[in-house]
Enzyme design. Structure first.
Site, PDB file in Angstrom:
ATOM      1  N   GLY A   6       0.935  -1.403  -0.064  1.00 12.47           N
ATOM      2  CA  GLY A   6       0.169   0.031  -0.212  1.00 12.47           C
ATOM      3  C   GLY A   6       0.966   0.853  -0.398  1.00 12.47           C
ATOM      4  N   CYS A   7       0.343   2.161   0.403  1.00 11.15           N
ATOM      5  CA  CYS A   7       1.141   3.561   0.424  1.00 11.15           C
ATOM      6  C   CYS A   7       2.337   3.529   1.346  1.00 11.15           C
ATOM      7  CB  CYS A   7       0.028   4.452   1.459  1.00 11.15           C
ATOM      8  SG  CYS A   7       1.314   6.639   2.179  1.00 11.15           S
ATOM      9  N   PHE A   8       3.450   3.905   0.157  1.00 11.92           N
ATOM     10  CA  PHE A   8       4.855   4.117   0.585  1.00 11.92           C
ATOM     11  C   PHE A   8       4.948   4.945   2.461  1.00 11.92           C
ATOM     12  CE2 PHE A   8       6.625   6.129  -2.654  1.00 11.92           C
ATOM     13  CZ  PHE A   8       5.731   7.584  -1.968  1.00 11.92           C
TER      14      PHE A   8
END
Length: 177
Positions: free
Chosen positions: A14-16
């Site tokens: 997902g979002c880093f």
């Protein structure tokens, strides 16, 4: 003479921003760098990847000391900190750039990741199967500087408060040791 040997692990979950913040909490990890991997575009930008047509995933490149933290422990944290059963999605983040993926850097990582996923699937009597890809790392592209240490620098913004802080609290409770 320093003989410490480090290894590299690359995960997309997902979002880093979230993934970076999670792994920065652990002993034995010397560096966590957000970036992009798995696509066909050379030197992609955040805007390129966000459009969803580069094939790249948002990832973190983790440099760690295997004498202090094992790859299995990294896998445990990785799978505990995101939903590995949703295809191309983590919460409100939707698209192939948010897929669950292990980019292995050694054959041992490939074997261990595949075995770990098989064990997860076998242990779940109900629910969805793990959709995490296990693929070789071909190229890692570091994200732009403003993505590095995002949570540390922006902890009071609404995304960090609503999404990242609760995730960090959950991970801290599970892995306090």
């Amino acid at each position: 003479m320093d003989t410490q040997k480090t290894e590299i692990a690359v995960f997309g979950g997902g979002c880093f921003w979230c993934t970076e913040a999670v792994f920065k909490m652990f002993r034995g990890i010397s560096s966590v760098l957000p970036g992009y991997a798995g696509g066909s575009t050379d030197k992609p930008t955040y805007e390129d990847v966000s459009n969803g047509d580069t094939g790249h995933a948002e990832v973190v490149r983790i440099e760690y000391d295997p004498a202090l933290v094992s790859f299995e422990t990294l896998l445990t944290v990785f799978f505990a900190s995101h939903d590995a059963t949703t295809l191309n999605r983590q919460g409100n983040d939707v698209g192939t750039q948010y897929r669950s993926v292990v980019f292995y850097t050694t054959e041992a990582q490939k074997t261990e990741s595949s075995k770990f996923i098989k064990n997860l699937d076998n242990s779940a009597t109900e629910g969805a199967s793990v959709v995490t890809e296990v693929v070789p790392l071909k190229e890692f592209y570091p994200a732009e500087d403003y993505h590095k240490n995002y949570f540390e620098r922006n902890g009071n913004n609404s995304y960090c408060q609503i999404i990242i802080s609760p995730k960090l609290q959950k991970v801290q409770e599970k892995f306090a040791e």
